[in-house]
Design an enzyme around this catalytic site. Structure first.
Site, PDB file in Angstrom:
ATOM      1  N   GLY A 239       0.561  -1.084   0.397  1.00 42.11           N
ATOM      2  CA  GLY A 239      -0.206   0.031   0.171  1.00 42.11           C
ATOM      3  C   GLY A 239       0.960   1.388  -0.336  1.00 42.11           C
ATOM      4  O   GLY A 239       0.487   2.325  -0.116  1.00 42.11           O
ATOM      5  N   ARG A 278       2.992  -1.847  -5.876  1.00 42.52           N
ATOM      6  CA  ARG A 278       3.183  -0.123  -6.573  1.00 42.52           C
ATOM      7  C   ARG A 278       4.657   0.474  -6.186  1.00 42.52           C
ATOM      8  O   ARG A 278       5.301   0.827  -7.142  1.00 42.52           O
ATOM      9  CB  ARG A 278       2.170   0.670  -6.444  1.00 42.52           C
ATOM     10  CG  ARG A 278       2.195   1.842  -7.111  1.00 42.52           C
ATOM     11  CD  ARG A 278       1.003   3.567  -6.191  1.00 42.52           C
ATOM     12  NE  ARG A 278      -0.190   2.287  -6.374  1.00 42.52           N
ATOM     13  CZ  ARG A 278      -1.388   2.002  -7.081  1.00 42.52           C
ATOM     14  NH1 ARG A 278      -1.559   2.919  -8.317  1.00 42.52           N
ATOM     15  NH2 ARG A 278      -2.033   2.339  -6.272  1.00 42.52           N
ATOM     16  N   CYS A 346     -13.395   4.125 -29.005  1.00 43.02           N
ATOM     17  CA  CYS A 346     -14.792   5.220 -28.959  1.00 43.02           C
ATOM     18  C   CYS A 346     -15.777   5.405 -27.607  1.00 43.02           C
ATOM     19  O   CYS A 346     -16.689   5.242 -27.338  1.00 43.02           O
ATOM     20  CB  CYS A 346     -15.965   4.534 -29.982  1.00 43.02           C
ATOM     21  SG  CYS A 346     -14.465   4.017 -31.305  1.00 43.02           S
ATOM     22  N   GLU A 347     -15.680   6.148 -27.268  1.00 45.41           N
ATOM     23  CA  GLU A 347     -15.966   6.557 -25.678  1.00 45.41           C
ATOM     24  C   GLU A 347     -14.804   7.802 -24.770  1.00 45.41           C
ATOM     25  O   GLU A 347     -14.020   8.011 -25.194  1.00 45.41           O
ATOM     26  CB  GLU A 347     -15.968   5.565 -24.303  1.00 45.41           C
ATOM     27  CG  GLU A 347     -15.301   4.287 -24.435  1.00 45.41           C
ATOM     28  CD  GLU A 347     -15.658   3.712 -23.074  1.00 45.41           C
ATOM     29  OE1 GLU A 347     -16.140   3.237 -21.738  1.00 45.41           O
ATOM     30  OE2 GLU A 347     -15.739   2.220 -23.370  1.00 45.41           O
TER      31      GLU A 347
HETATM   32  N1  LLP Z   1      -2.020  -7.065  -0.393  1.00 43.91           N
HETATM   33  C1  LLP Z   1      -3.137  -6.938  -0.638  1.00 43.91           C
HETATM   34  C2  LLP Z   1      -3.840  -7.935  -0.022  1.00 43.91           C
HETATM   35  C3  LLP Z   1      -3.268  -5.667  -1.098  1.00 43.91           C
HETATM   36  O1  LLP Z   1      -4.615  -6.232  -2.189  1.00 43.91           O
HETATM   37  C4  LLP Z   1      -2.933  -5.499  -2.309  1.00 43.91           C
HETATM   38  C5  LLP Z   1      -3.479  -4.240  -3.995  1.00 43.91           C
HETATM   39  C6  LLP Z   1      -1.605  -5.148  -2.312  1.00 43.91           C
HETATM   40  C7  LLP Z   1      -0.554  -5.908  -1.407  1.00 43.91           C
HETATM   41  C8  LLP Z   1       0.049  -4.600  -2.997  1.00 43.91           C
HETATM   42  O2  LLP Z   1      -0.799  -2.746  -3.155  1.00 43.91           O
HETATM   43  P1  LLP Z   1       0.474  -1.517  -3.400  1.00 43.91           P
HETATM   44  O3  LLP Z   1       1.593  -1.979  -2.802  1.00 43.91           O
HETATM   45  O4  LLP Z   1       0.455  -2.157  -5.259  1.00 43.91           O
HETATM   46  O5  LLP Z   1      -0.167  -0.707  -3.127  1.00 43.91           O
HETATM   47  N2  LLP Z   1      -5.310  -1.067  -9.446  1.00 43.91           N
HETATM   48  C9  LLP Z   1      -5.237  -0.375  -8.508  1.00 43.91           C
HETATM   49  C10 LLP Z   1      -4.793  -1.112  -7.002  1.00 43.91           C
HETATM   50  C11 LLP Z   1      -5.092  -1.885  -6.268  1.00 43.91           C
HETATM   51  C12 LLP Z   1      -4.546  -2.377  -5.231  1.00 43.91           C
HETATM   52  C13 LLP Z   1      -4.868  -3.895  -5.126  1.00 43.91           C
HETATM   53  N3  LLP Z   1      -4.674  -4.499  -4.208  1.00 43.91           N
HETATM   54  C14 LLP Z   1      -5.000   0.549  -9.217  1.00 43.91           C
HETATM   55  O6  LLP Z   1      -3.608   0.456 -10.649  1.00 43.91           O
HETATM   56  O7  LLP Z   1      -4.734   1.861  -8.491  1.00 43.91           O
END
Ligand code: LLP
Length: 422
Positions: A239, A278, A346-347
């Site tokens: 996160g 991320r 197309c949106e």
């Molecule tokens: N652990 C769990 C249980 C998660 O659900 C997630 C992300 C992570 C770790 C990794 O989180 P990060 O370090 O990447 O923030 N598609 C969205 C982000 C969805 C995140 C889902 N879960 C976007 O493009 O912002």
């Protein structure tokens, strides 16, 4: 920090000019930097030095086999959320005891796959899942190591679609019910409790919500130990956010995050797991596109690219900002321009940026979307029958296509025609 810098007036990925990759693979494409990926992994690893720990890359953010192999060789574990991700992690050479299995809807075949292939732990999200996992493990003559994901009811202060730690979200079990749920777990024969799991959301730009959640986990650890449970491992989720808009916010660094973990949880003697996605992959990738047209609207200019929402959905889905820079460095003092940056789909939602002031690019120029490594290629689709765009990995002065662009014929050949249409 990343390894996408201008050199001699040309944007490079490490030592490779982006224009050279574009000439070879065509646009649009994703390009990733090995040095950035491994650097970010090591930042987390070093931030937790002094505590027993494992950094499990959240591979949902970027799951190309070459990227997984790069991180696995650097020592990363993997956080997986599906049978497909589990299979990818194993195929990249990650041993089962470095794989954690997250997700609210694990199916029986997925449990069986992980129990058979080897797993560090399941992060269980409900009592129903726990009961099924116990049955599956018993049938296979195994014991499933688990943590229970608790929902601490903390506001992660991020976009609503990626916040997961409030009581209204589908994730985890309410922390107030944790002691009952752990008592239930202890009574199940196919399960062995090893710890606690928490993940409150993604793209967090402050430490305070993490600290609030981790303090609740610390208190719960002590309560559960007093109840007689073995809590040796704390999985703290992922996160930590990245600076998408470079001129704007500066989220906390992994070192600060690590220091906060040590402060809130270090006294418990637990092994710490984290699941960053991320922060490892985001700034390790660009999406590169060409300008197809510059079009005059009634009151604005549209920059029409050959990349679209199907290739990078984040702006359409989360109103996300990605810096868009020209591949050829603008001359010092050159006038910027303001565009609505759009794709050909197309949106109207196929808009990457509205009223964006950026370098004055023209038809045929190459542009790069920064911070596109995470949740870019993995969320792409073939909407409008636009083939999935290639992925390229750079390592120093070398580069390789790590997923080729399918031809139209290959794309069409994935469909099959039923006999009655022959
Ligand atoms: N652990 C769990 C249980 C998660 O659900 C997630 C992300 C992570 C770790 C990794 O989180 P990060 O370090 O990447 O923030 N598609 C969205 C982000 C969805 C995140 C889902 N879960 C976007 O493009 O912002």
């Amino acid at each position: 920090m990343d390894h996408f810098l201008y050199r001699d007036g040309m944007l490079h990925a490490e030592d490779v000019p982006i224009s050279e990759i574009a000439a070879q693979v065509g646009t649009p494409f994703y390009v990733y930097s090995t040095a950035t990926l491994t650097r970010h992994f090591h930042l987390f690893d070093e931030a937790l030095a002094g505590l027993p720990h494992l950094v499990c890359f959240a591979m949902k953010s970027l799951s190309n086999q070459a990227v997984l192999k790069t991180l696995a060789q650097a020592g990363a574990g993997m956080d997986v959320v599906s049978g497909g991700e589990y299979a990818r992690a194993k195929a990249a050479g990650v041993p089962g005891d470095r794989i954690v299995f997250s997700g609210v809807g694990k199916t029986e075949p997925e449990m069986e796959q992980a129990l058979t292939g080897g797993i560090r732990q399941f992060n269980v999200e409900s009592e129903a899942e726990m009961a099924l996992l116990s049955q599956v493990a018993m049938r296979l003559g195994k014991t499933a190591p688990i943590t229970v994901r608790v929902n601490p009811d903390v506001d992660a202060k991020t976009h609503a679609k990626i916040a997961t730690g409030k009581s209204e979200n589908k994730f985890g079990i309410p922390i107030d019910r944790a002691r009952d749920v752990y008592a239930h777990a202890a009574a199940l024969p196919g399960i062995k409790v090893v710890g606690i799991d928490v993940h409150i959301g993604s793209q967090l730009t402050e430490l305070a919500p993490f600290a609030a959640a981790y303090e609740k986990v610390a208190a719960l650890t002590e309560a559960l130990r007093a109840d007689g449970h073995t809590i040796d491992r704390l999985d703290l989720g992922g996160g930590l956010g990245i600076p998408y808009e470079r001129s704007n916010i500066a989220p906390p660094l992994p070192t600060e995050y690590g220091a906060m973990i040590k402060e809130t949880l270090g006294h418990l003697g637990c092994e710490i797991e984290i699941e960053p996605g991320r922060l490892i992959s985001g700034n390790a990738g660009l999406m590169v596109a060409s300008v197809v047209y510059v079009k005059d609207g009634a009151d604005r200019q549209f920059l029409i690219l050959d990349a679209a929402m199907n290739d990078l959905i984040r702006p359409a889905m989360y109103d996300a900002w990605h810096d868009i820079v020209p591949v050829v460095e603008p001359a010092p003092g050159s006038e910027p321009a303001t565009f609505d940056v759009v794709g050909p789909v197309c949106e109207s939602g196929d808009t990457f940026a509205k009223g964006r002031t950026m370098a004055a690019v023209a038809r045929g120029d190459l542009v790069a979307f920064r911070s596109a490594g995470a949740y870019g290629a993995v969320m792409s689709s073939e909407y409008n029958s636009r083939p999935l765009i290639p992925e390229v990995l750079v390592n120093g002065d070398q580069f390789a296509v790590i997923r080729p662009r399918p031809t139209f014929d290959e794309m069409i050949a994935r469909d099959t025609i039923p006999s009655w249409l022959d």
